[in-house]
Design an enzyme around this catalytic site. Structure first.
Site, PDB file in Angstrom:
ATOM      1  N   LYS A   1       1.004  -1.266   0.017  1.00  0.00           N
ATOM      2  CA  LYS A   1      -0.157   0.062   0.079  1.00  0.00           C
ATOM      3  C   LYS A   1       0.857   1.201   0.131  1.00  0.00           C
ATOM      4  O   LYS A   1       2.153   1.160   0.316  1.00  0.00           O
ATOM      5  CB  LYS A   1      -0.937   0.028   1.477  1.00  0.00           C
ATOM      6  CG  LYS A   1      -0.453   0.136   2.875  1.00  0.00           C
ATOM      7  CD  LYS A   1       0.277   1.247   3.353  1.00  0.00           C
ATOM      8  CE  LYS A   1       0.798   1.047   4.456  1.00  0.00           C
ATOM      9  NZ  LYS A   1       1.629   2.310   4.874  1.00  0.00           N
TER      10      LYS A   1
ATOM     11  N   ASP B   1      -2.853  -1.637  10.212  1.00  0.00           N
ATOM     12  CA  ASP B   1      -3.148  -1.548   8.678  1.00  0.00           C
ATOM     13  C   ASP B   1      -3.884  -3.003   8.171  1.00  0.00           C
ATOM     14  O   ASP B   1      -4.110  -2.913   7.099  1.00  0.00           O
ATOM     15  CB  ASP B   1      -1.744  -1.497   8.151  1.00  0.00           C
ATOM     16  CG  ASP B   1      -1.067  -0.148   8.251  1.00  0.00           C
ATOM     17  OD1 ASP B   1      -1.985   0.980   8.607  1.00  0.00           O
ATOM     18  OD2 ASP B   1       0.123   0.017   8.247  1.00  0.00           O
TER      19      ASP B   1
END
Length: 280
Positions: A13, A138
Site C-alpha cells: 500500500k 493496517d
C-alpha cells in the site's frame, strides 16, 4: 490430497497522505490517511494440515516463526473459529522490511483471507477485519481490499474512488522503526482533520516524514532525488518514498535512473485486492 492455495498475492500500500490528528488515552495515535493498493508485493503459498499445526516453511531473517505475523494470523483464526485444521505456509518476501509499504500487515491479511477460504471457516469480510485489527492497525485495510479513506488508528475505512495511476517507489536501503517515529517528541500530533470530500483539493502531507528524514538521512536523500521528476513523499512511517508518474513508460524510465545504492520499482494501482472475491 490436502487443499492448497499457491502464489497468493500480498500487495503493498501507499499512504497518499498521512496526518496525525490526535492521540488516544492508551497512547495510540489518531490518524487520517488515504490508502492505495499497488501491484508490488509479497507472495504466499498455503497447504492445509489435518493435525492442526501451523508451520512456516523457510526462514525470514530476524523474525522467529512464532513472532511472524502470518503464523500469528493463522493461529488467531484457529482460536477465533475453533478450526481443527492447520497449515504449511511459505512466504516469498519481496517487499523491504521497515519500508512503510505494509508488507507484514498485508502478509497477515492474505493469510486470513486464504485460510478462511481453505479451512472453510466462513467468516465474512467484517469479521476478518476485526481479527486483523488484533494483529495490526493496517491489516483491516488489506482485508477491506480497495482504496480507502482511513481514520481512527487506521481501521475506520470508507471507499475512496481514485483514477488508475502509475507510481515510482524507491527503497533507500534503511529500515525505519515505526515505534521510534511515533514516539518521537518532535512529531506533530495536532493536524486539523480534513473531510473525505476535501481530500483531493486540500493540501496534505505525511506528518511522519520530517521525523524520519531527520533521523534517517537516506530517506531525505531519496525524496530529494525523486522530486526532480515529480512531487515525492514518504509512505507510512518510511523508509520507502514514492511519486506518481505520467504513465508506465515514464515510471520505468525514472526507475532506470535510480542510484545503484537504492532499489526502485514501477508500480500500478490496483482497483481491488487480488483475493477480493474469496471473501463475502
Amino acid at each position: 490430497m490436502n487443499p492448497a492455495l499457491t502464489d497468493c498475492p500480498a500487495p503493498a500500500k501507499l499512504n497518499l497522505f498521512l496526518h496525525v490528528v490526535g492521540r488516544r488515552p492508551d497512547g495510540y495515535h489518531l490518524l487520517q490517511s488515504a490508502f492505495r493498493l499497488i501491484d508490488l508485493g509479497d507472495r504466499l503459498h498455503f497447504g492445509t494440515r489435518a493435525d492442526g499445526l501451523v508451520h512456516r516453511l523457510g526462514s525470514l531473517p530476524g523474525v522467529a516463526a512464532d513472532d511472524d505475523l502470518v503464523v500469528r494470523a493463522a493461529r488467531l483464526l484457529q482460536a477465533r473459529t475453533g478450526c481443527a485444521l492447520g497449515a504449511d505456509i511459505t512466504l516469498d518476501k519481496r517487499l523491504p522490511m521497515g519500508g512503510g509499504l505494509g508488507g507484514g500487515s498485508s502478509d497477515a491479511a492474505t493469510t486470513l483471507i486464504a485460510l478462511n477460504h481453505l479451512w472453510q471457516t466462513g467468516l465474512d469480510r467484517t469479521a476478518l477485519q476485526e481479527i486483523g485489527l488484533a494483529l495490526g492497525a493496517d491489516v483491516p485495510f488489506f482485508i477491506y481490499g480497495r482504496d480507502a479513506f482511513a481514520e481512527g488508528v487506521g481501521e475506520q475505512l470508507r471507499p475512496l474512488e481514485l483514477p488508475p495511476a502509475w507510481y515510482v517507489v524507491v527503497s533507500p536501503g534503511v529500515a525505519v522503526s515505526t515505534p521510534e517515529i511515533f514516539s518521537a517528541r518532535e512529531l506533530t500530533r495536532n493536524t486539523e482533520p480534513i473531510t473525505i470530500a476535501a481530500f483531493a483539493a486540500s493540501t496534505t502531507r505525511n506528518d511522519l516524514q520530517p521525523v524520519a528524514c531527520n533521523r534517517y538521512p537516506e530517506v531525505a536523500a531519496a525524496i530529494d532525488w525523486l522530486a526532480q521528476f515529480a512531487p515525492s513523499r514518504m509512505t507510512g512511517s518510511g523508509a520507502c518514498v514514492f511519486a506518481q508518474a505520467a504513465g508506465e513508460d515514464e515510471a520505468k524510465r525514472i526507475v532506470s535512473d535510480c542510484p545503484a545504492r537504492w532499489r526502485a520499482w514501477a508500480a500500478r494501482s490496483l482497483a481491488r485486492h487480488p483475493l477480493f472475491e474469496l471473501v463475502d
